[in-house]
Design a protein around this motif. Sequence first.
Motif, PDB file in Angstrom:
ATOM      1  N   ALA A   1      -1.797 -11.867  37.473  1.00 46.30           N
ATOM      2  CA  ALA A   1      -2.324 -11.168  38.653  1.00 46.30           C
ATOM      3  C   ALA A   1      -1.380 -10.066  39.140  1.00 46.30           C
ATOM      4  CB  ALA A   1      -2.593 -12.162  39.772  1.00 46.30           C
ATOM      5  N   LEU A   2      -0.083 -10.204  38.883  1.00 49.28           N
ATOM      6  CA  LEU A   2       0.867  -9.159  39.265  1.00 49.28           C
ATOM      7  C   LEU A   2       0.975  -8.063  38.206  1.00 49.28           C
ATOM      8  CD1 LEU A   2       3.779 -11.263  40.819  1.00 49.28           C
ATOM      9  CD2 LEU A   2       1.951 -10.018  42.003  1.00 49.28           C
ATOM     10  N   GLN A   3       0.490  -8.323  37.014  1.00 46.79           N
ATOM     11  CA  GLN A   3       0.560  -7.356  35.918  1.00 46.79           C
ATOM     12  C   GLN A   3      -0.614  -6.395  35.919  1.00 46.79           C
ATOM     13  OE1 GLN A   3       2.782  -6.923  33.119  1.00 46.79           O
ATOM     14  NE2 GLN A   3       4.159  -8.030  34.452  1.00 46.79           N
ATOM     15  N   CYS A   4      -1.746  -6.826  36.496  1.00 46.77           N
ATOM     16  CA  CYS A   4      -2.969  -6.039  36.403  1.00 46.77           C
ATOM     17  C   CYS A   4      -3.768  -6.204  37.688  1.00 46.77           C
ATOM     18  CB  CYS A   4      -3.773  -6.518  35.188  1.00 46.77           C
ATOM     19  SG  CYS A   4      -5.373  -5.736  35.028  1.00 46.77           S
ATOM     20  N   GLY A   5      -4.273  -5.103  38.229  1.00 51.31           N
ATOM     21  CA  GLY A   5      -5.046  -5.157  39.462  1.00 51.31           C
ATOM     22  C   GLY A   5      -6.465  -5.660  39.285  1.00 51.31           C
ATOM     23  N   ALA A   6      -6.972  -5.649  38.060  1.00 54.15           N
ATOM     24  CA  ALA A   6      -8.337  -6.121  37.811  1.00 54.15           C
ATOM     25  C   ALA A   6      -8.395  -7.639  37.991  1.00 54.15           C
ATOM     26  CB  ALA A   6      -8.779  -5.750  36.397  1.00 54.15           C
ATOM     27  N   ASP A   7      -9.528  -8.113  38.520  1.00 49.26           N
ATOM     28  CA  ASP A   7      -9.694  -9.563  38.670  1.00 49.26           C
ATOM     29  C   ASP A   7      -9.683 -10.257  37.308  1.00 49.26           C
ATOM     30  OD1 ASP A   7      -9.840  -9.450  41.438  1.00 49.26           O
ATOM     31  OD2 ASP A   7     -12.021  -9.221  41.433  1.00 49.26           O
ATOM     32  N   PHE A   8     -10.304  -9.601  36.324  1.00 50.95           N
ATOM     33  CA  PHE A   8     -10.353 -10.147  34.970  1.00 50.95           C
ATOM     34  C   PHE A   8     -10.012  -9.035  33.985  1.00 50.95           C
ATOM     35  CE2 PHE A   8     -13.160 -12.851  37.424  1.00 50.95           C
ATOM     36  CZ  PHE A   8     -12.728 -14.116  37.048  1.00 50.95           C
ATOM     37  N   LEU A   9      -9.312  -9.356  32.912  1.00 55.60           N
ATOM     38  CA  LEU A   9      -8.975  -8.359  31.898  1.00 55.60           C
ATOM     39  C   LEU A   9     -10.231  -7.850  31.200  1.00 55.60           C
ATOM     40  CD1 LEU A   9      -5.779 -10.051  30.442  1.00 55.60           C
ATOM     41  CD2 LEU A   9      -5.920  -8.219  32.143  1.00 55.60           C
ATOM     42  N   ALA A  10     -11.268  -8.691  31.118  1.00 52.71           N
ATOM     43  CA  ALA A  10     -12.529  -8.272  30.495  1.00 52.71           C
ATOM     44  C   ALA A  10     -13.144  -7.092  31.232  1.00 52.71           C
ATOM     45  CB  ALA A  10     -13.501  -9.448  30.457  1.00 52.71           C
ATOM     46  N   ASP A  11     -12.844  -6.950  32.536  1.00 53.57           N
ATOM     47  CA  ASP A  11     -13.374  -5.824  33.310  1.00 53.57           C
ATOM     48  C   ASP A  11     -12.875  -4.493  32.764  1.00 53.57           C
ATOM     49  OD1 ASP A  11     -14.617  -7.699  34.907  1.00 53.57           O
ATOM     50  OD2 ASP A  11     -13.105  -7.598  36.500  1.00 53.57           O
ATOM     51  N   LYS A  12     -11.731  -4.492  32.112  1.00 52.17           N
ATOM     52  CA  LYS A  12     -11.167  -3.260  31.567  1.00 52.17           C
ATOM     53  C   LYS A  12     -11.998  -2.719  30.400  1.00 52.17           C
ATOM     54  CE  LYS A  12      -6.468  -3.557  33.011  1.00 52.17           C
ATOM     55  NZ  LYS A  12      -6.336  -2.169  33.354  1.00 52.17           N
ATOM     56  N   ALA A  13     -12.817  -3.576  29.779  1.00 51.67           N
ATOM     57  CA  ALA A  13     -13.662  -3.134  28.665  1.00 51.67           C
ATOM     58  C   ALA A  13     -14.630  -2.047  29.098  1.00 51.67           C
ATOM     59  CB  ALA A  13     -14.433  -4.325  28.090  1.00 51.67           C
ATOM     60  N   HIS A  14     -15.073  -2.109  30.337  1.00 53.39           N
ATOM     61  CA  HIS A  14     -16.037  -1.128  30.827  1.00 53.39           C
ATOM     62  C   HIS A  14     -15.470   0.288  30.785  1.00 53.39           C
ATOM     63  CE1 HIS A  14     -18.543  -4.487  31.844  1.00 53.39           C
ATOM     64  NE2 HIS A  14     -17.570  -5.001  32.587  1.00 53.39           N
TER      65      HIS A  14
END
Length: 179
Positions: A16-29
Amino acid sequence: MFVVNNNQWAISVPRALQCGADFLADKAHGAGIPGLKVDGNDVVAMMDAITTSITNARKGKGATLIEAISYRLSDHTTADDATRYRSDDELDTAWEYEPIARLKTFLETQGWWEEPNETELAAESKKLIEEAVARYLNTPPQAPETAFDYLYEQPVKELRPQRDELINKSMRMQGGGHG
């Protein structure tokens, strides 16, 4: 298909401190592909997501990113001491979802697995591992230049001088280091 093993930690920093997205899968978009969030400790759910993603890719429907949400149950490396940054309670809770035990429990409740299966599988696995180790130990080392031979589909002319230099150094070393 891309599979991201989200084990909740980046060495000693929570995800959670490494990435602001709730889920890494959201980055696929951002890449224009679908992103799936899957319980990475559920072997059946992972198999379904992987099978579906491969089927879609083979039908020409493009790539998929699967975020396998799991938990790293051990230290990150031999130099890591995870007890410095996570609690015993957190780890104990995570062990309740350990994937091999979960799969075994599922198979047993379905009547698809019994103790004799496990004994047989363990013996067969041990034999296969011992055979693989023996094959590996009896495999002659690759020539160093093969690192260049299989790096690209086609040889890259810019790497040819480096490959030739490596061959020459290897020959000098085999000849006693003179040259």
